[in-house]
Each structure stands twice: as structure tokens, then as C-alpha cells.
Design an enzyme around this catalytic site. Structure first.
Site, PDB file in Angstrom:
ATOM      1  N   GLU A  42     -79.862 -33.986 -14.341  1.00 13.31           N
ATOM      2  CA  GLU A  42     -78.408 -33.831 -14.439  1.00 13.31           C
ATOM      3  C   GLU A  42     -77.847 -33.229 -13.161  1.00 13.31           C
ATOM      4  OE1 GLU A  42     -76.513 -35.657 -16.476  1.00 13.31           O
ATOM      5  OE2 GLU A  42     -77.515 -34.722 -18.192  1.00 13.31           O
ATOM      6  N   HIS A  43     -76.766 -33.811 -12.681  1.00 16.67           N
ATOM      7  CA  HIS A  43     -76.102 -33.382 -11.449  1.00 16.67           C
ATOM      8  C   HIS A  43     -77.032 -33.521 -10.239  1.00 16.67           C
ATOM      9  CE1 HIS A  43     -72.268 -32.066 -13.132  1.00 16.67           C
ATOM     10  NE2 HIS A  43     -72.960 -31.713 -14.194  1.00 16.67           N
ATOM     11  N   THR A  44     -77.919 -34.473 -10.318  1.00 16.54           N
ATOM     12  CA  THR A  44     -78.810 -34.747  -9.191  1.00 16.54           C
ATOM     13  C   THR A  44     -78.425 -36.051  -8.488  1.00 16.54           C
ATOM     14  OG1 THR A  44     -80.273 -35.654 -10.876  1.00 16.54           O
ATOM     15  CG2 THR A  44     -80.874 -33.519  -9.969  1.00 16.54           C
ATOM     16  N   ASP A  45     -77.669 -36.924  -9.178  1.00 14.67           N
ATOM     17  CA  ASP A  45     -77.440 -38.251  -8.572  1.00 14.67           C
ATOM     18  C   ASP A  45     -76.636 -38.164  -7.281  1.00 14.67           C
ATOM     19  OD1 ASP A  45     -75.000 -37.798  -9.934  1.00 14.67           O
ATOM     20  OD2 ASP A  45     -74.903 -39.814 -10.827  1.00 14.67           O
ATOM     21  N   GLY A 132     -68.898 -38.116 -22.622  1.00 20.34           N
ATOM     22  CA  GLY A 132     -70.070 -38.023 -21.755  1.00 20.34           C
ATOM     23  C   GLY A 132     -71.099 -39.118 -21.981  1.00 20.34           C
ATOM     24  N   SER A 135     -68.378 -44.236 -21.284  1.00 20.08           N
ATOM     25  CA  SER A 135     -67.501 -45.334 -21.696  1.00 20.08           C
ATOM     26  C   SER A 135     -66.860 -45.947 -20.456  1.00 20.08           C
ATOM     27  CB  SER A 135     -66.426 -44.827 -22.663  1.00 20.08           C
ATOM     28  OG  SER A 135     -65.690 -43.790 -22.070  1.00 20.08           O
ATOM     29  N   SER A 136     -66.629 -45.137 -19.427  1.00 20.25           N
ATOM     30  CA  SER A 136     -65.985 -45.685 -18.225  1.00 20.25           C
ATOM     31  C   SER A 136     -66.923 -46.638 -17.488  1.00 20.25           C
ATOM     32  CB  SER A 136     -65.462 -44.581 -17.305  1.00 20.25           C
ATOM     33  OG  SER A 136     -66.397 -43.565 -17.181  1.00 20.25           O
ATOM     34  N   ASP A 180     -74.537 -43.695 -13.906  1.00 18.86           N
ATOM     35  CA  ASP A 180     -74.016 -44.336 -15.117  1.00 18.86           C
ATOM     36  C   ASP A 180     -73.906 -45.852 -14.937  1.00 18.86           C
ATOM     37  OD1 ASP A 180     -73.720 -41.664 -15.583  1.00 18.86           O
ATOM     38  OD2 ASP A 180     -71.531 -41.656 -15.511  1.00 18.86           O
TER      39      ASP A 180
HETATM   40  C1  GLA Z   1     -71.255 -37.685 -14.810  1.00 15.35           C
HETATM   41  C2  GLA Z   1     -71.245 -38.604 -13.588  1.00 15.35           C
HETATM   42  C3  GLA Z   1     -72.668 -38.957 -13.160  1.00 15.35           C
HETATM   43  C4  GLA Z   1     -73.537 -37.702 -13.020  1.00 15.35           C
HETATM   44  C5  GLA Z   1     -73.407 -36.814 -14.256  1.00 15.35           C
HETATM   45  C6  GLA Z   1     -74.136 -35.505 -14.108  1.00 15.35           C
HETATM   46  O1  GLA Z   1     -71.775 -38.384 -15.911  1.00 15.35           O
HETATM   47  O2  GLA Z   1     -70.549 -39.788 -13.880  1.00 15.35           O
HETATM   48  O3  GLA Z   1     -72.631 -39.685 -11.956  1.00 15.35           O
HETATM   49  O4  GLA Z   1     -73.195 -37.005 -11.863  1.00 15.35           O
HETATM   50  O5  GLA Z   1     -72.056 -36.538 -14.562  1.00 15.35           O
HETATM   51  O6  GLA Z   1     -75.502 -35.706 -14.056  1.00 15.35           O
END
Ligand code: GLA
Length: 394
Positions: A42-45, A132, A135-136, A180
């Protein structure tokens, strides 16, 4: 307890064909794209790191057919509203309207030289909005497939994912990473997808067939989610900028190890240090979790999920009371292999790995426990890892 409405995909596709015929006349082609849940990473992309999401069996569909002019006429079944978009006149920027996703995807596709044909569209989905589960990304990817298909254009899935991410960045003001959209394009039934967000190389890992993805929706989304997301990105950049002074050649937190971070701790503010520690340790956890999965050690995988949640709560500070309550209750259930928040945070959903045989019972226990503690009735969704975007064959 309220459950997600089961989504009969064949039924939705049939409805969309009928709706298209009623609204526009004629036959349509239907394309669909799934939402996603992130198992770990999470929050690594956006730090060039590693993620392991799975596409889920909650989808957005777009029925499309050609028009003789250069107009996109879009009807949203969810919003029961229609909008016209003139191709060739699309400019970046957010309006806040639901059609920004469609406008953005069309604008970016054309900006990359994919000249689109005019189209009539009907869009419908059951990925819960703003919780979260992407959907987008689902609407972006379904739209891209529909517009490209309608124009007779072939584009590879990775390029589609990148253009959809760009659309989200430029047309909705969300500085999201690639996770995503990538998994919505490349997901595979029954598999988690480990992605290297720098090279975009990926590896599919089979999930044990007896394990279900139990997603629990806290039903809250705190206002600060978007501004805090952008703030975290800036804090990570700040970390790279300062560490770059002593570690020449680093381009992202992906390039930094925990030992170096500890060595140069004194150069960073305590907050930036914690943000960096989360990202760097999370990258390690994704790789270790992937190894656990390969050994079919699902409890081992779950321990990395627990560690990920702790790090997101304490170091990255993107969890919230409701997410912590939901995760704590889940972690008390002996049948749960692993539980953590999923997605950007500040509300939204948790992901739980649970044996299919006990899933129904466990989800009721978690939902009741959450409601007793918060007074909020959660939604829970029992999902399977699904394939990525496709043309619907029904
Ligand atoms: C949202 C963003 C993703 C990612 C997550 C955290 O979902 O759309 O790109 O950064 O937060 O992991």
C-alpha cells in the site's frame, strides 16, 4: 446486515443491450472492467515499488455503438443521466462531474494519437463508489476498451492502463499511481498480481482455491483522504530529495534500503522518516508475502498483512478509527488468515483472507462486531479474484 447485491454479470450485460437499444436504437458491443482489492503493498506504487492487488468480481460495463459525428453521448445507468462530449475539444481539468472519467479517457486516448470515432455509450457498474475498490479505474478501463473497440483500434493492455492512470491524474485531480488501472487490465481469475511499478513487469500468483476475499466496507470516507494522499506523495518526494544528497543515484524510495534509512535518519524530519520507513518496509513485505504465497503458506501471508496494517496505521498514518476497529475484530477471528486496510485509507474497506467454508459465518460476526462498536452498519462482499477487462461475450 446489509450485503452487496450479488451481481449477475450475464444479467447486467443483457440489461445494457436492452437499455442501449431503447436509448439509442441498434445493437451495441459491451465491454467490462473490474474493480480491485489490494492484498498487500500500500502506497508503494507511486514510489516505484511493489504491489499485489487482485481484480475482483465487481465490474463496470460500457455498451457502445458508433455515431456518424464526432460526439460521445454517454448515459450512466447509475446516475440516470446523460452527457455529451465533443471529441477534439477535450481539455484536461476537473469539473467534479461523473463524466470526467469518460471525458478524461477520451481526451488522453486522442492526445496519444488514437483518433476516436463518435460513439453512443451506456455505462453501468456495481463497484461501490468511493470505498477504495477502484470504481474509478473500472469505469476508466471499461471506457477505454469501449472507445478503442468502437474505433477499430488495437492497443496493448499496459498502454491502456497507463493512459487511464493519466486520465485520472489530469481530469479528476487524483495523483494516483498505476496499481488500480493495471490490475483492472491484467487481472486473472483466481490469482493475485504482483507488479513492479517501475518496470511494469508482473507475476501472477494462484490464490489457494479454498480462500475467499472477504471485503468489509467501513461505510466511512473521511474528507481529508484526497489532500492527505497528495501530502503523503510530497513527503515521499521530500525523503528522496534529501536522501539523494547522500545516496547519489536513487530515483525513488524503491532504491533505498532500511539500513541506509536508519543511517541517515538524522537528516529527515521525524514525519518524513516514518513515511519512508513505511514505504521501504512495505516493499520488502510484498516480496516476502509473495514468497509465502508460493509456499502455499497463507498464514505467513496473513502475518505480513497484519504488519502492513500496523505500518500504515503508525508510520504512514492513513488508517482511521473505523478501519482499525474492523481490522481488530477480524484479527480476533480464528478463521481469518490475514486482515488489513486496503486502498488509500481514511475509510473505505478492509481485506480479509478467509476459508470459503466459514466465510459466511465469519463475515456476520465481523459485521455485527463492527456495528456494535461504531453504530455503523457495514457492507461486506465475498469476492473471488477475477479476470481483467474484456469484451462481454453474453
Ligand atoms: C489509491 C491509488 C493507488 C494507490 C493506493 C494506495 O488506491 O489509486 O494508485 O496509490 O491508493 O496504495
Amino acid at each position: 446486515m446489509q450485503n452487496a447485491q450479488r451481481f449477475d454479470r450475464a444479467e447486467v450485460v443483457r440489461t445494457l443491450h436492452t437499455r442501449y437499444e431503447n436509448v439509442y436504437g441498434g445493437a451495441a458491443t459491451v465491454y467490462g472492467a473490474p474493480g480491485r482489492v489490494n492484498l498487500i503493498g500500500e502506497h508503494t506504487d507511486y514510489n516505484d515499488g511493489f504491489v499485489m492487488p487482485a481484480a475482483i468480481d465487481m465490474w463496470t460495463y460500457a455498451a457502445v455503438g458508433p455515431r456518424p459525428d464526432r460526439l460521445l453521448r454517454v448515459y450512466s445507468e447509475n446516475f440516470q443521466a446523460s452527457v455529451d462530449i465533443a471529441l477534439g475539444k477535450i481539455a484536461p481539468g476537473k469539473t467534479g462531474h461523473w463524466s470526467d472519467y469518460v471525458r478524461g479517457v477520451a481526451g488522453v486516448l486522442e492526445a496519444h494519437g488514437h483518433t476516436l470515432r463518435g460513439a453512443n455509450l451506456v455505462i453501468q457498474g456495481n463497484v461501490p463508489l468511493g470505498s477504495g475498490l477502484s470504481s474509478s479505474a473500472a469505469i476508466e478501463v471499461a471506457t477505454a476498451f469501449a472507445l478503442l473497440g468502437n474505433s477499430g483500434l488495437q492497443v496493448d493492455r499496459t498502454s491502456i492502463a497507463r493512459m487511464c492512470q493519466q486520465a485520472e491524474n489530469e481530469y479528476t485531480g487524483t495523483p494516483c499511481g498505476i496499481m488500480d488501472q493495471f490490475v483492472s487490465c491484467h487481472g486473472k481469475e483466481g490469482h493475485g498480481l504482483m507488479l513492479d511499478c517501475r518496470s511494469l513487469d508482473y507475476h501472477l500468483f494462484p490464490l489457494p482455491p479454498a480462500v475467499c476475499l472477504l471485503i468489509c466496507n467501513t461505510m466511512v470516507k473521511h474528507e481529508l483522504a484526497n489532500s492527505e494522499y497528495a501530502a503523503r506523495r510530497r513527503e515521499c518526494q521530500e525523503g528522496v530529495r534529501i536522501l539523494g544528497g547522500v545516496l547519489p543515484g536513487i530515483r525513488a524510495l524503491r532504491d533505498v534500503g532500511l539500513e541506509d534509512l536508519e543511517r541517515y535518519k538524522g537528516l529527515l524530519t521525524p514525519v518524513v522518516f516514518k513515511r519512508c520507513r513505511h514505504v521501504i518496509s512495505e516493499n520488502g513485505r510484498v516480496q516476502e508475502a509473495a514468497a509465502a504465497l508460493q509456499r502455499a503458506d497463507i498464514d505467513g501471508f496473513g502475518r505480513f498483512m497484519a504488519e502492513s496494517h500496523r505500518s500504515l496505521r503508525e508510520d504512514y498514518e492513513v488508517s482511521c478509527r473505523e478501519l482499525d476497529i474492523m481490522v481488530n475484530i477480524a484479527q480476533e477471528q480464528p478463521e481469518i488468515h490475514g486482515a488489513r486496510m486496503t486502498g488509500g485509507g481514511f475509510g473505505g474497506c478492509t481485506i480479509n483472507l478467509v476459508e470459503a467454508a466459514t466465510a459466511e459465518e465469519v463475515r456476520q460476526r465481523i459485521a455485527l462486531g463492527y456495528e456494535a462498536e461504531t453504530g455503523i452498519k457495514p457492507e461486506t462482499y465475498l469476492c473471488r479474484a477475477s479476470q481483467g477487462a474484456e469484451q462481454a461475450t453474453h
